[in-house]
Motif scaffolding. Structure first.
Motif, PDB file in Angstrom:
ATOM      1  N   MET A  63      -2.857   5.117  -4.997  1.00 48.33           N
ATOM      2  CA  MET A  63      -3.429   6.530  -5.405  1.00 48.33           C
ATOM      3  C   MET A  63      -3.607   6.920  -3.658  1.00 48.33           C
ATOM      4  O   MET A  63      -4.530   6.270  -3.054  1.00 48.33           O
ATOM      5  N   GLU A  64      -3.664   7.350  -2.846  1.00 52.54           N
ATOM      6  CA  GLU A  64      -3.466   8.074  -1.805  1.00 52.54           C
ATOM      7  C   GLU A  64      -4.467   9.767  -1.211  1.00 52.54           C
ATOM      8  O   GLU A  64      -5.107   9.571  -2.359  1.00 52.54           O
ATOM      9  N   GLY A  65      -5.300   9.566  -0.920  1.00 50.83           N
ATOM     10  CA  GLY A  65      -6.110  10.444  -0.540  1.00 50.83           C
ATOM     11  C   GLY A  65      -6.562  11.471   0.537  1.00 50.83           C
ATOM     12  O   GLY A  65      -6.741  12.265   0.570  1.00 50.83           O
ATOM     13  N   GLY A  96      -0.922   0.022  -2.839  1.00 56.97           N
ATOM     14  CA  GLY A  96      -1.870   0.796  -1.908  1.00 56.97           C
ATOM     15  C   GLY A  96      -2.295   2.266  -2.027  1.00 56.97           C
ATOM     16  O   GLY A  96      -2.667   3.433  -2.628  1.00 56.97           O
ATOM     17  N   GLU A  97      -1.005   3.050  -1.156  1.00 54.22           N
ATOM     18  CA  GLU A  97      -1.340   3.848  -1.252  1.00 54.22           C
ATOM     19  C   GLU A  97       0.324   4.470  -0.651  1.00 54.22           C
ATOM     20  O   GLU A  97       0.559   3.373   0.065  1.00 54.22           O
ATOM     21  N   ASN A 110      -1.511  14.125   6.660  1.00 54.49           N
ATOM     22  CA  ASN A 110      -2.380  12.891   6.705  1.00 54.49           C
ATOM     23  C   ASN A 110      -2.310  11.496   6.514  1.00 54.49           C
ATOM     24  O   ASN A 110      -3.221  10.767   5.058  1.00 54.49           O
ATOM     25  N   GLN A 111      -1.011  11.896   5.739  1.00 51.36           N
ATOM     26  CA  GLN A 111      -0.172  10.334   5.549  1.00 51.36           C
ATOM     27  C   GLN A 111      -0.113   9.564   5.747  1.00 51.36           C
ATOM     28  O   GLN A 111      -0.215   9.571   6.860  1.00 51.36           O
ATOM     29  N   LEU A 112      -0.494   7.838   5.960  1.00 54.74           N
ATOM     30  CA  LEU A 112       0.225   6.626   6.764  1.00 54.74           C
ATOM     31  C   LEU A 112       1.485   6.715   6.815  1.00 54.74           C
ATOM     32  O   LEU A 112       2.419   6.946   5.933  1.00 54.74           O
TER      33      LEU A 112
END
Ligand SMILES: Cc1cc2nc3c(=O)[nH]c(=O)nc-3n(C[C@H](O)[C@H](O)[C@H](O)COP(=O)(O)O)c2cc1C
Length: 493
Positions: A63-65, A96-97, A110-112
């Motif tokens: 679930m990314e934020g 995780g995401e 803003n993605q890892l």
């Protein structure tokens, strides 16, 4: 015809009412008569995965934020989300995401990004999850954590939230217009795909350095590797027969095995798909999106542009190639498989059944419970053919109060190995921990699928459960989300 008015799950106060609703819909969906607890709970039973033990039968989905730094690093809201994943009690943390394997492959700025620069921060994220889990549940030797590796392909937006920079596997007759694909130069070349292998392997190495137990080579939701599975019309080594369409996966797996042999590998797969949907403007009620209708695909037959659909009628799914793909995973020694469906960008009702649509979606074209049952039954069908795989199921959040009883039924009867939870974890991390320890839920925290967690990022804002999680009720993006929902800012960020 007036748009469908689905029955709210919260209005179904008894098992009888829920059962009657299922019968009225004519779907195949089963549930246990009550929530079992302790050792009587099938959900609470651990199982063996190679030389590890996974302590129970529920997982947190990735679930990314949309809330990392612009260099792909971690932030405070992200750290909190991962702590809540740890608090959930789930013993399998799937992904995780989404984490990009290279900066241009990000779905948003803003993605890892899983690179050396971010390694220490991402290791801290994992550590925060583990610590929270340890404090709450007293042990972590039976906790297994994977990172999800991705390239966003058609949905890349690496620099600006509102500007797509798509890189695709092939030209698509229906999706190109929707995602601003206008030239063949946006097709990734064979050389570029080959080089991507190294990015996946390098990212996997960093994941191992961060303490991940496995990496998920993401093949779902229309992102690059999922799209490659549908590259029937692509010439050359990555298109045409399934063997070519899975070449990149096989190369990545070989590269990871050679470089980080102790790292386990999993795959999240959209097991089936359907054509893109859009809101029907002729049936929209005032102030609302129209109900979903399929895009006209009659000029695109046989349909060679999706994975897991019937080419003669792509509105129907077809699992023949899905079965072949799972056979390949078995051959590659990949046991961990998370099954999902469709894409949140072009057919969200298939992918994450909801009663309230996100701002770039449409009103439900079917009762969302139909979508839940579709995913559950496909997984059950595949589980019967692949008893040796560890299959994680998706799409359970819409079940709300009945989630524990449905999950218990399908795990107890071996129709799925692990039940994955996505949106429900954002509002109520301990949902299944409460269910399996106390036999009841705190209903005020149960996700009602308001879709703000999707509407926020579609409008350039950070994701979270704005309606039910106090942290997001007062979050700095909350006033902008309110404005966006009332039509005050541009949609489709
Ligand atoms: C806010 C949000 C973020 C998501 N992020 C990811 C992700 O990073 N990777 C992924 O594979 N799926 C992602 N998904 C999809 C979920 O993992 C899950 O498949 C979906 O929500 C359906 O499960 P549910 O019914 O339990 O919510 C996301 C979904 C939402 C709503």
């Amino acid at each position: 015809m007036t748009p469908l008015k689905p029955t709210r799950i919260a209005a179904l106060k008894t098992n009888e009412a829920f059962g009657e609703h299922i019968r009225t819909l004519g779907i195949d969906l089963n549930f246990e008569p009550q929530i079992s607890t302790g050792t009587a709970s099938a959900l609470a039973q651990g199982f063996q995965f190679n030389n590890r033990r996974i302590g129970n039968r529920w997982a947190v989905h990735p679930m990314e934020g949309w809330d990392g730094t612009t260099t792909g690093g971690i932030t405070e809201p992200m750290l909190r989300r991962w702590q809540r994943f740890g608090q959930s009690g789930a013993k399998l943390i799937w992904g995780g995401e989404a984490m990009a394997v290279r900066p241009e492959g990000r779905a948003n700025p803003n993605q890892l990004i899983l690179n050396q620069q971010n390694e220490a921060g991402i290791a801290n994220l994992r550590e925060a999850l583990v610590q929270t889990h340890q404090e709450r549940y007293g042990r972590t030797d039976d906790l297994v954590i994977g990172f999800q590796l991705t390239h966003s392909g058609r949905f890349c937006r690496p620099h600006e939230r509102k500007r797509g920079e798509p890189r695709v596997a092939f030209r698509h007759p229906l999706l190109d217009a929707k995602f601003n694909v206008t030239s063949d130069t946006q097709i990734l070349t064979d050389d570029e795909l080959k080089r991507l292998t190294d990015d996946y392997v390098a990212a996997a190495k960093i994941a191992a350095g961060c303490g991940a137990d496995f990496v998920d080579i993401k093949h779902c939701h229309g992102y690059l590797l999922h799209e490659l599975l549908a590259a029937h019309t692509r010439p050359g080594p990555y298109g045409g027969p399934l063997e070519n369409r899975t070449r990149l996966l096989r190369d990545i797996v070989a590269g990871i095995r050679a470089t980080v042999p102790r790292l386990e590998i999993g795959v999240r797969l959209s097991a089936f798909d359907t054509v893109p949907f859009k809101p029907d403007p002729t049936r929209a009620e005032p102030g609302k999106l129209g109900p979903g209708m399929p895009e006209d695909f009659t000029q695109c037959l046989p349909y060679r542009y999706a994975f897991g659909v019937n080419p003669q009628n792509p509105a129907e799914y077809d699992l023949a190639e899905t079965v072949e793909f799972l056979r390949l995973l078995e051959k590659l020694g990949i046991q961990l498989v998370n099954l999902t469906a469709g894409s949140p960008y072009y057919n969200p009702h298939i992918q994450r059944p909801a009663i309230y649509p996100p701002s770039d979606g449409y009103q439900p074209p079917e009762d969302p419970l139909v979508g839940v049952a579709r995913q559950i039954n496909v997984v059950s069908h595949l589980k019967a053919q692949f008893p040796g795989l560890i299959l994680v199921g998706t799409g359970y959040s819409y079940l709300q109060e009945y989630l524990p009883q449905v999950a218990e039924y399908y795990v107890r009867h071996h129709h799925v190995d692990v039940v994955g939870i996505g949106r429900a974890v954002l509002s109520y991390p301990e949902m299944l921990a409460d269910a399996t320890s106390q036999g009841r839920l705190e209903t005020r925290y149960v996700c009602r699928t308001f879709s703000d967690c999707t509407t926020a990022p579609r409008n350039g804002l950070r994701s979270g459960c704005y309606p039910l999680d106090d942290y997001y009720k007062t979050f700095s993006d909350a006033p902008q989300l309110k404005l966006a929902k009332s039509g005050g800012v541009t949609k489709n960020a």
